[in-house]
Write a protein that holds these residues in place. Structure first.
Motif, PDB file in Angstrom:
ATOM      1  N   THR A 299     -58.912 -37.730 -24.491  1.00  0.00           N
ATOM      2  CA  THR A 299     -60.120 -38.134 -25.212  1.00  0.00           C
ATOM      3  C   THR A 299     -61.040 -36.944 -25.383  1.00  0.00           C
ATOM      4  O   THR A 299     -61.039 -36.034 -24.560  1.00  0.00           O
ATOM      5  N   THR A 300     -61.778 -36.943 -26.476  1.00  0.00           N
ATOM      6  CA  THR A 300     -62.788 -35.901 -26.657  1.00  0.00           C
ATOM      7  C   THR A 300     -64.161 -36.515 -26.430  1.00  0.00           C
ATOM      8  O   THR A 300     -65.170 -35.862 -26.626  1.00  0.00           O
ATOM      9  N   LYS A 301     -64.160 -37.807 -26.054  1.00  0.00           N
ATOM     10  CA  LYS A 301     -65.442 -38.488 -25.884  1.00  0.00           C
ATOM     11  C   LYS A 301     -65.991 -38.253 -24.476  1.00  0.00           C
ATOM     12  O   LYS A 301     -65.233 -37.958 -23.552  1.00  0.00           O
TER      13      LYS A 301
HETATM   14  N1  LIG Z   1     -60.545 -41.711 -36.725  1.00  0.00           N
HETATM   15  C1  LIG Z   1     -60.734 -40.661 -35.922  1.00  0.00           C
HETATM   16  N2  LIG Z   1     -61.513 -39.618 -36.322  1.00  0.00           N
HETATM   17  C2  LIG Z   1     -61.702 -38.556 -35.518  1.00  0.00           C
HETATM   18  N3  LIG Z   1     -61.152 -38.410 -34.291  1.00  0.00           N
HETATM   19  C3  LIG Z   1     -60.370 -39.399 -33.844  1.00  0.00           C
HETATM   20  C4  LIG Z   1     -60.118 -40.578 -34.623  1.00  0.00           C
HETATM   21  N4  LIG Z   1     -59.288 -41.381 -33.912  1.00  0.00           N
HETATM   22  C5  LIG Z   1     -59.034 -40.741 -32.752  1.00  0.00           C
HETATM   23  N5  LIG Z   1     -59.694 -39.556 -32.694  1.00  0.00           N
HETATM   24  C6  LIG Z   1     -59.634 -38.568 -31.593  1.00  0.00           C
HETATM   25  O1  LIG Z   1     -58.548 -38.917 -30.752  1.00  0.00           O
HETATM   26  C7  LIG Z   1     -59.009 -39.068 -29.408  1.00  0.00           C
HETATM   27  C8  LIG Z   1     -58.169 -40.128 -28.714  1.00  0.00           C
HETATM   28  O2  LIG Z   1     -58.407 -41.411 -29.260  1.00  0.00           O
HETATM   29  P1  LIG Z   1     -58.135 -42.687 -28.379  1.00  0.00           P
HETATM   30  O3  LIG Z   1     -56.754 -42.588 -27.828  1.00  0.00           O
HETATM   31  O4  LIG Z   1     -58.457 -43.904 -29.169  1.00  0.00           O
HETATM   32  O5  LIG Z   1     -59.111 -42.525 -27.164  1.00  0.00           O
HETATM   33  P2  LIG Z   1     -60.715 -42.665 -27.103  1.00  0.00           P
HETATM   34  O6  LIG Z   1     -61.160 -43.354 -28.358  1.00  0.00           O
HETATM   35  O7  LIG Z   1     -60.933 -43.493 -25.881  1.00  0.00           O
HETATM   36  O8  LIG Z   1     -61.221 -41.271 -26.967  1.00  0.00           O
HETATM   37  C9  LIG Z   1     -60.475 -39.394 -29.546  1.00  0.00           C
HETATM   38  O9  LIG Z   1     -61.196 -39.032 -28.379  1.00  0.00           O
HETATM   39  C10 LIG Z   1     -60.887 -38.571 -30.746  1.00  0.00           C
HETATM   40  O10 LIG Z   1     -61.107 -37.229 -30.385  1.00  0.00           O
END
Ligand SMILES: Nc1ncnc2c1ncn2[C@@H]1O[C@H](COP(=O)(O)OP(=O)(O)O)[C@@H](O)[C@H]1O
Ligand SMILES: [Mg+2]
Length: 346
Positions: A299-301
């Motif tokens: 995750t980047t969050k």
């Molecule tokens: N629609 C999107 N636009 C930009 N970045 C995205 C998108 N979907 C996913 N990401 C990137 O992929 C990462 C992993 O997504 P996810 O597996 O759903 O984990 P989370 O949402 O908990 O971080 C996110 O943290 C984000 O950086």
């Protein structure tokens, strides 16, 4: 003859045509073959090669004003063809090489995901058992604590947190699940309606949802619950990616892969597929992380905002459906997830 390596390809071309015009030399033909290859490496696209040849021919024609251009072209046909043939062969070679590298990369990615799936499913399973013990004892203790006391309240918090943990673990298990799930024919358009209705009020009004359902009756074999989860996960990610206002587009159509005309992605057999695309006008994904987004826990969050499980669950669901998922994104210009599912025809 020395066509002059430092000269631009167009200049080299004119020089070797001139050489051939004057001497009909074998050497000019060899240079022509070299030039054809060089054009591929210089990145000249196939649709531009005709124009490129035409330019060289016109330039040569200017040296020979007394002779009609068709006549010039006729006499220098061999090097013109030589360039084209060499270009064609080198272009094909380059395309095949790219394709092979692409397959290798995808296979590697699949193996990695499989290993991570096994690993996380194993841990999640043990973790689930431990959570069961915590939950069981807490509930028993809660029964002993008089209602309204701080102990009772605190134990209620413990239970709530444990249930959240169980939820998380269920998602990890969903990613690693190997067993066949209960697949039934599912109309993706229906899943989309249901998922968006479910998200309903949680979607900010500044985000516009759009659908481009070229065919709305497309059916795939899936677990209906999983299909909803997939749409919800992708939509929530898209909403997060759109800081203020933006658009999320859901597009549905079909695509047929046939080795002769349109080869399938390496992991899919030829056939007819339902193509489901989810596109957003959000922040996009940087090229430095795009290869990792499907990994569980990536995750980047900020801590507490993302578990990094959404896309890994989505990936697992698509795999179990015998499909494939890919992503295209440009930083600052949005993201598109493309899923291909084998089409189900009753
Ligand atoms: N629609 C999107 N636009 C930009 N970045 C995205 C998108 N979907 C996913 N990401 C990137 O992929 C990462 C992993 O997504 P996810 O597996 O759903 O984990 P989370 O949402 O908990 O971080 C996110 O943290 C984000 O950086
Ligand atoms: Mg997510």
């Amino acid at each position: 003859m020395n066509a002059g390596d430092a000269a631009s390809p167009s200049l080299q071309y004119v020089q070797l045509l001139r050489e051939y015009w004057q001497h009909n030399g074998e050497e000019a033909l060899i240079c022509a073959a070299d030039l054809g290859k060089k054009l591929v490496h210089a990145g000249l696209p196939p649709e531009d090669i005709g124009e490129f040849q035409q330019q060289a021919l016109v330039t040569l024609g200017r040296d020979l004003p007394a002779i009609a251009l068709e006549e010039v072209a006729e006499r220098i046909t061999p090097p013109l063809i030589e360039v084209l043939v060499a270009y064609g062969l080198a272009f094909r070679e380059q395309t095949e090489l790219r394709y092979a590298l692409d397959i290798e990369k995808r296979m590697e990615q699949n193996h990695k995901m499989e290993a991570l799936g096994t690993l996380s499913a194993g841990i999640a399973h043990d973790f689930n058992t431990i959570l069961g013990v915590i939950l069981g004892y807490t509930e028993m203790t809660l029964d002993l604590a008089p209602v309204g006391t701080p102990t009772h309240r605190n134990l209620q918090h413990v239970i709530a947190a444990t249930l959240r943990a169980r939820d998380l673990v269920a998602r990890i298990l969903a990613f690693g699940r190997r067993s066949e799930i209960c697949k039934t024919p599912v109309r993706i358009a229906d899943s989309l309606d249901e998922s968006l209705a479910m998200l309903g009020m949680t979607l900010p009004p500044s985000v516009v949802l759009r659908t481009e359902l070229v065919q709305s009756d497309l059916v795939v074999l899936a677990d209906p619950g999983e299909m909803q989860q997939l749409i919800v996960d992708l939509t929530i990610n898209a909403v997060h990616a759109i800081a203020e206002r933006g658009v999320i587009t859901f597009a549905l159509d079909t695509v047929t892969f046939d080795p002769a005309t349109q080869p399938a992605p390496p992991e899919l057999p030829p056939g007819e597929y339902v193509r489901f695309r989810v596109r957003d006008s959000g922040c996009g994904i940087s090229s430095s992380v795009i290869d990792r987004i499907f990994e569980p826990f990536f995750t980047t969050k900020a801590v507490g905002h993302g578990s990094g499980l959404g896309l890994s669950v989505v990936y697992g669901i698509v795999q179990r459906m015998g499909g494939a998922i890919s992503v295209k994104s440009e930083l600052g210009h949005g993201t598109e997830f493309e899923m291909l599912y084998p089409r189900f025809i009753a």
